[in-house]
Design a protein around this motif. Sequence first.
Motif, PDB file in Angstrom:
ATOM      1  N   ALA A 179     -14.873  -7.160  47.532  1.00 47.56           N
ATOM      2  CA  ALA A 179     -13.787  -6.673  48.380  1.00 47.56           C
ATOM      3  C   ALA A 179     -13.486  -5.190  48.164  1.00 47.56           C
ATOM      4  O   ALA A 179     -13.086  -4.498  49.099  1.00 47.56           O
ATOM      5  CB  ALA A 179     -12.526  -7.502  48.136  1.00 47.56           C
ATOM      6  N   ASN A 180     -13.656  -4.694  46.945  1.00 46.84           N
ATOM      7  CA  ASN A 180     -13.329  -3.307  46.623  1.00 46.84           C
ATOM      8  C   ASN A 180     -14.501  -2.411  47.018  1.00 46.84           C
ATOM      9  O   ASN A 180     -15.586  -2.506  46.444  1.00 46.84           O
ATOM     10  CB  ASN A 180     -13.043  -3.186  45.124  1.00 46.84           C
ATOM     11  CG  ASN A 180     -12.492  -1.833  44.738  1.00 46.84           C
ATOM     12  OD1 ASN A 180     -12.791  -0.819  45.358  1.00 46.84           O
ATOM     13  ND2 ASN A 180     -11.687  -1.813  43.692  1.00 46.84           N
ATOM     14  N   PRO A 181     -14.305  -1.495  47.985  1.00 43.16           N
ATOM     15  CA  PRO A 181     -15.424  -0.674  48.451  1.00 43.16           C
ATOM     16  C   PRO A 181     -15.937   0.332  47.423  1.00 43.16           C
ATOM     17  O   PRO A 181     -16.999   0.916  47.612  1.00 43.16           O
ATOM     18  CB  PRO A 181     -14.845   0.045  49.683  1.00 43.16           C
ATOM     19  CG  PRO A 181     -13.370   0.088  49.421  1.00 43.16           C
ATOM     20  CD  PRO A 181     -13.048  -1.177  48.692  1.00 43.16           C
ATOM     21  N   ASP A 182     -15.196   0.545  46.350  1.00 43.99           N
ATOM     22  CA  ASP A 182     -15.593   1.511  45.323  1.00 43.99           C
ATOM     23  C   ASP A 182     -16.427   0.879  44.214  1.00 43.99           C
ATOM     24  O   ASP A 182     -16.791   1.564  43.257  1.00 43.99           O
ATOM     25  CB  ASP A 182     -14.355   2.160  44.706  1.00 43.99           C
ATOM     26  CG  ASP A 182     -13.551   2.956  45.723  1.00 43.99           C
ATOM     27  OD1 ASP A 182     -14.168   3.577  46.615  1.00 43.99           O
ATOM     28  OD2 ASP A 182     -12.313   2.953  45.625  1.00 43.99           O
ATOM     29  N   LEU A 183     -16.737  -0.423  44.344  1.00 43.88           N
ATOM     30  CA  LEU A 183     -17.426  -1.125  43.277  1.00 43.88           C
ATOM     31  C   LEU A 183     -18.798  -1.626  43.714  1.00 43.88           C
ATOM     32  O   LEU A 183     -18.999  -1.978  44.879  1.00 43.88           O
ATOM     33  CB  LEU A 183     -16.596  -2.332  42.814  1.00 43.88           C
ATOM     34  CG  LEU A 183     -15.217  -2.042  42.225  1.00 43.88           C
ATOM     35  CD1 LEU A 183     -14.512  -3.347  41.884  1.00 43.88           C
ATOM     36  CD2 LEU A 183     -15.317  -1.150  41.000  1.00 43.88           C
ATOM     37  N   LEU A 184     -19.712  -1.668  42.740  1.00 44.04           N
ATOM     38  CA  LEU A 184     -21.032  -2.269  42.926  1.00 44.04           C
ATOM     39  C   LEU A 184     -21.157  -3.439  41.966  1.00 44.04           C
ATOM     40  O   LEU A 184     -20.786  -3.338  40.791  1.00 44.04           O
ATOM     41  CB  LEU A 184     -22.138  -1.247  42.642  1.00 44.04           C
ATOM     42  CG  LEU A 184     -22.186  -0.015  43.541  1.00 44.04           C
ATOM     43  CD1 LEU A 184     -23.229   0.977  43.028  1.00 44.04           C
ATOM     44  CD2 LEU A 184     -22.488  -0.398  44.977  1.00 44.04           C
ATOM     45  N   VAL A 185     -21.658  -4.557  42.454  1.00 45.91           N
ATOM     46  CA  VAL A 185     -21.800  -5.741  41.617  1.00 45.91           C
ATOM     47  C   VAL A 185     -23.244  -5.897  41.171  1.00 45.91           C
ATOM     48  O   VAL A 185     -24.177  -5.556  41.914  1.00 45.91           O
ATOM     49  CB  VAL A 185     -21.334  -7.014  42.369  1.00 45.91           C
ATOM     50  CG1 VAL A 185     -22.271  -7.367  43.503  1.00 45.91           C
ATOM     51  CG2 VAL A 185     -21.188  -8.192  41.403  1.00 45.91           C
ATOM     52  N   THR A 186     -23.428  -6.363  39.945  1.00 46.58           N
ATOM     53  CA  THR A 186     -24.750  -6.715  39.432  1.00 46.58           C
ATOM     54  C   THR A 186     -24.680  -8.134  38.893  1.00 46.58           C
ATOM     55  O   THR A 186     -23.759  -8.472  38.138  1.00 46.58           O
ATOM     56  CB  THR A 186     -25.198  -5.767  38.305  1.00 46.58           C
ATOM     57  OG1 THR A 186     -25.261  -4.429  38.808  1.00 46.58           O
ATOM     58  CG2 THR A 186     -26.576  -6.158  37.786  1.00 46.58           C
ATOM     59  N   THR A 203     -21.303  -8.216  36.511  1.00 44.19           N
ATOM     60  CA  THR A 203     -20.632  -6.979  36.135  1.00 44.19           C
ATOM     61  C   THR A 203     -20.289  -6.174  37.375  1.00 44.19           C
ATOM     62  O   THR A 203     -20.904  -6.326  38.433  1.00 44.19           O
ATOM     63  CB  THR A 203     -21.501  -6.105  35.211  1.00 44.19           C
ATOM     64  OG1 THR A 203     -22.707  -5.749  35.897  1.00 44.19           O
ATOM     65  CG2 THR A 203     -21.825  -6.836  33.915  1.00 44.19           C
ATOM     66  N   LEU A 204     -19.309  -5.302  37.217  1.00 47.79           N
ATOM     67  CA  LEU A 204     -18.873  -4.404  38.285  1.00 47.79           C
ATOM     68  C   LEU A 204     -18.958  -2.968  37.788  1.00 47.79           C
ATOM     69  O   LEU A 204     -18.696  -2.685  36.615  1.00 47.79           O
ATOM     70  CB  LEU A 204     -17.451  -4.740  38.715  1.00 47.79           C
ATOM     71  CG  LEU A 204     -17.301  -6.115  39.395  1.00 47.79           C
ATOM     72  CD1 LEU A 204     -15.864  -6.578  39.343  1.00 47.79           C
ATOM     73  CD2 LEU A 204     -17.818  -6.066  40.820  1.00 47.79           C
TER      74      LEU A 204
END
Length: 218
Positions: free
Chosen positions: A59-66, A96-97
Motif C-alpha cells: 500500500a505504501n508507494p515509498d516501499l519495496l517488498v522482498t 522485508t520492506l
Amino acid sequence: MHRIRRLTVITGLVFATLAQAQAPANRPPPEPPLPLLFKEAWKPTPTPTAVLLSQAMVANPDLLVTVYGPVAPELNSANGEPHVWTGMCKPACGVTLKMKNSYADLSGKAHITWKSRTSGYHQIRPMVKLADGTTLVGNFADENDFEYRLVDFHLATVRWMTLDTATLTTKGQLLPTVDLSKVDEVGFIDLTPGSGHGFGGYSALGFIEVYGKAVARK
C-alpha cells in the motif's frame, strides 16, 4: 555559640534547598520519541480469496517488498483486514520492506510495532538486511496462538544471528554486537514450515510500523 550554630544550620538548609531546585535544570532534556519511518498495512485483496504477496499488494508507494523463500506467503483479507499468512511456506519464508530513498537507522531507541497472530507454536522474528548485504534474524520471538495482538519491541534489546537467505537457516552464534545505523531492509521471518490451510501451524502479520531515523542513500 547557639546563635552561630543555628545560623549555620539554617544556611545549610537554604543551600540544600537551592541545590535541589537547581538540580533538574542541570539534567539533559529527555530525548524525543523517534519518528515513524514507515507503516505498511497492505492493500485489500480484490476478493476474499487469498493472493500471493507481491509488490502489487504493497500500500505504501515509498516501499519495496522482498520475499525470501521458495514459496511466497499469501495475503488474505478474509477477516476484513489484510494480513500476510505463512501457512503454505516451506521450508520457511521472510518478508522485508525497503524505503526507496533512505536507509533506516535502527540504533538507539528504534522500535517496531506490528499486529500479529500465530498458531501451532510458530513464531515471528525480526529480520534485517544491512547496507553491506548482511542479513540477520533476531532472537525476539513473537508467539501468541490464535489471537491477534499488538506487539512493540525495541531493537536494542534484540540479539542477532546471521541468516543464510538461500536456505533460510541461521548460521554461527549470536553476534556480540550489531551496527544497525544503516539498515537496507527490515521485516519479519517465520523459520518454521507452514502446515497448510487450516489451524495447524502458521504466522499472520497485519500492519507493521518501524520507528527510527532516515539515512539518505548515496
